[in-house]
Design a protein around this motif. Sequence first.
Motif, PDB file in Angstrom:
ATOM      1  N   ASN B  28       6.434  53.128  66.991  1.00 32.24           N
ATOM      2  CA  ASN B  28       7.460  53.799  67.173  1.00 32.24           C
ATOM      3  C   ASN B  28       8.650  53.078  67.056  1.00 32.24           C
ATOM      4  OD1 ASN B  28       6.490  56.549  67.558  1.00 32.24           O
ATOM      5  ND2 ASN B  28       6.051  55.857  69.451  1.00 32.24           N
ATOM      6  N   LEU B  29       9.712  53.523  66.247  1.00 27.75           N
ATOM      7  CA  LEU B  29      11.016  52.693  66.153  1.00 27.75           C
ATOM      8  C   LEU B  29      12.146  53.518  65.584  1.00 27.75           C
ATOM      9  CD1 LEU B  29      12.494  49.967  65.685  1.00 27.75           C
ATOM     10  CD2 LEU B  29      11.695  49.815  63.337  1.00 27.75           C
ATOM     11  N   GLN B  30      13.494  53.386  66.152  1.00 27.75           N
ATOM     12  CA  GLN B  30      14.450  54.102  65.693  1.00 27.75           C
ATOM     13  C   GLN B  30      15.569  52.850  65.238  1.00 27.75           C
ATOM     14  OE1 GLN B  30      14.305  56.120  69.095  1.00 27.75           O
ATOM     15  NE2 GLN B  30      12.917  57.601  67.919  1.00 27.75           N
ATOM     16  N   VAL B  37      18.037  44.989  62.738  1.00 27.94           N
ATOM     17  CA  VAL B  37      16.797  44.784  63.873  1.00 27.94           C
ATOM     18  C   VAL B  37      15.825  43.757  62.962  1.00 27.94           C
ATOM     19  CG1 VAL B  37      15.018  45.821  64.629  1.00 27.94           C
ATOM     20  CG2 VAL B  37      17.022  47.134  64.614  1.00 27.94           C
ATOM     21  N   VAL B  39      12.211  41.661  63.261  1.00 25.68           N
ATOM     22  CA  VAL B  39      10.992  41.924  63.753  1.00 25.68           C
ATOM     23  C   VAL B  39      10.318  40.721  63.828  1.00 25.68           C
ATOM     24  CG1 VAL B  39       8.522  43.088  63.487  1.00 25.68           C
ATOM     25  CG2 VAL B  39      10.830  44.188  62.982  1.00 25.68           C
ATOM     26  N   VAL B 199      16.382  46.063  58.724  1.00 26.95           N
ATOM     27  CA  VAL B 199      15.073  45.516  59.589  1.00 26.95           C
ATOM     28  C   VAL B 199      14.648  44.138  58.688  1.00 26.95           C
ATOM     29  CG1 VAL B 199      12.836  46.057  60.153  1.00 26.95           C
ATOM     30  CG2 VAL B 199      14.510  47.924  59.902  1.00 26.95           C
ATOM     31  N   LEU B 215      12.627  42.812  67.895  1.00 33.15           N
ATOM     32  CA  LEU B 215      11.184  43.300  68.250  1.00 33.15           C
ATOM     33  C   LEU B 215      10.052  42.388  68.038  1.00 33.15           C
ATOM     34  CD1 LEU B 215      11.788  46.903  66.542  1.00 33.15           C
ATOM     35  CD2 LEU B 215      12.474  46.486  68.860  1.00 33.15           C
ATOM     36  N   LEU B 222       4.531  47.360  68.985  1.00 37.69           N
ATOM     37  CA  LEU B 222       5.663  46.878  68.813  1.00 37.69           C
ATOM     38  C   LEU B 222       6.435  47.081  70.105  1.00 37.69           C
ATOM     39  CD1 LEU B 222       7.561  45.894  66.260  1.00 37.69           C
ATOM     40  CD2 LEU B 222       8.203  48.311  66.179  1.00 37.69           C
ATOM     41  N   GLU B 224       9.987  45.988  72.502  1.00 35.86           N
ATOM     42  CA  GLU B 224      11.366  45.315  72.691  1.00 35.86           C
ATOM     43  C   GLU B 224      11.463  43.957  73.183  1.00 35.86           C
ATOM     44  OE1 GLU B 224      15.337  46.948  71.354  1.00 35.86           O
ATOM     45  OE2 GLU B 224      13.585  47.868  71.347  1.00 35.86           O
TER      46      GLU B 224
END
Lengths: 372, 232
Positions: B28-30, B37, B39, B199, B215, B222, B224
């Motif tokens: 999940n990701l917003q 963001v 990764v 991202v 993340l 995934l 944080e």
Amino acid sequence: MYLALREMRFAKTRYALIMTIMLLVSFLVMFVTGLAKGLAYANASSIENIPADYFVVQSDASQRFSRSEVGTSVIDEVRNVVGNSHAAVLGVQMATVTHDGASQKIDVTFFAAESDSWIMPDVVEGSGISSYASGEVLVDQKLKESGVQLGSVIHDQTSGMAWTVAGFTRNESYSHTPVIFMNEQEWQNWKQKISKSVQASGNAAYNTLAIKASSSQADQLKSKLPEMEIMSKSTAVSAIPGYKEEQGSLLMMIAFLYFISGFVLAVFFYVITIQKTSQFGILKAMGTGSGYLAASVLGQVMLLTVASLFISILIIQVASRLLPDSMPFQLSGSTIGLTGCLFVIMAMAGSVISIMKVNRVDALEAIGRVSA
Amino acid sequence: MTDKLVLDRISHSYGDGDTQLKVLNQVNLQVQKGELVAVIGPSGSGKSTFLSIAGALLTPKEGQVIIEGESLSDYTAHQLEQLRLNQIGFIFQSANLIPYLKVEEQLLIMARLAGMDKRKAMGRAKDLLTRLGVEHRRKSYPHQLSGGERQRVAIARALMNDPAIIFADEPTASLDAARGHDVVSMLAHEVKSEGKAAVMVTHDERVLSLCDRVLRLESGILTEEASSTLHG
Ligand SMILES: Nc1ncnc2c1ncn2[C@@H]1O[C@H](COP(=O)(O)OP(=O)(O)OP(=O)(O)O)[C@@H](O)[C@H]1O
Ligand SMILES: [Mg+2]
């Protein structure tokens, strides 16, 4: 085309080389086609030059003039259908002749027609021949190479008859032999000497009738004269001894040339496309449609093909002027058009595999894994 | 709703049957407007896969991707193409620019494909190249640029069609530390000033301080990273 044009601008040398190769291939194809056509014309020009639509021969003559005879009843019948002025008698007889002052024998073909007939060719040098037995003939210019001049006397080997050269014609050959034209009086006299049957009947027949007729008139003749064959001019030309064999070999050669050049082009475009897969991946990842990329590839191929065709046609025009007379070369506008179209089709077919490749490129290739 | 990108319980695996390799597991990701963001994660953990799914290049086996409030689940291939063209900007690690297009044309082709007015496109291209400091190279080919310049052009290109969200897969991998930092700070700046979301997959620890959130992707999950370890 935005991408295609910019790519060619960037890789000028590469695309110039590709174009050179396409140019050479299309030049070769057209050059050989021109030579084949030239040879065909040099073989059959005398028949090609007769402005007739059909020729009437006996059905059992296998379309050969020399094996056919048309009698007066047939001539009358044909003239009834197509009109007097639209049917011209033609005698064809191959012979071996010598001319005074030379011991060398020459193979020729005698054509006999009424002196005012539309079969009679234009005289390019000297004068025409009259309708009475003047002992004069018209000969093809090619005989000049054997030393024949205006006023030379031509001797027939078999009959011992002799004729004086009254004039020269141009491009009149039959089965690669120069054609000698005589009038009907001379034909009668000559045939009386060489044929027993003619001596018996007292009248020499002609071999064929050249007619100007519509296809419906031709059909009418076919039903009225079941023992005769009404063949088109092109049939008559390919029935000339040696014509079919010669053209068959050349056609085979040209067909292979087309096939090979199509294959070479296909491989070329495929290799180029393969080199570009990662770019296509990036473009697709960014939202470029496969259709756009395919159109770009096709557009590039078309542009290269048409440009190289255009240049090779120019070169062909120059080259055909530089060729010696002994290498007959003929390339009409329609032949160029047809060759060009075929070439474009081959190039397009060649790029089909490339386009399929473009469609299969996955946009995913642009991400992560690629970079190599 | 200011969420530019939502990933809703995404799962993905490669292969099938016995040899199945689960790469993403209920991710999940917003991501909100103005957010950059990062990764991170070990090699082979599925970062590129994750980015391909979020960027509408790959359809996930489970879950849905929502961009600007629209779910991509029922999109046709053509709709996805249009979406990538208009709503998504990509920056890849390398092999990124089209070799035969000049810098300016790299941007203009995007506008052309999207059907943007030519005058407007010229203006926007010039503006973007100026902001990213490569305007003076606009007539150069990619092979004439330095690595950093190339990545800046790639950022400009990603922004050209005014996308909602930008995806970058290791954009600094081929750059030295200082250059990498420059490029990412420019990306961060553009994301803020144009109100976009971004991202970025990266291995480069030094650029993480420029990101709003970090993340970690590991074993298909995934999570944080605690922000305290990053800033400061
Ligand atoms: N098309 C595919 N078919 C099968 N397996 C794949 C495919 N693409 C990726 N994988 C596998 O899925 C896993 C995740 O790959 P991915 O490229 O997403 O990793 P990554 O985190 O980006 O790695 P890296 O940091 O090295 O770029 C890897 O084990 C890879 O081998
Ligand atoms: Mg990766």
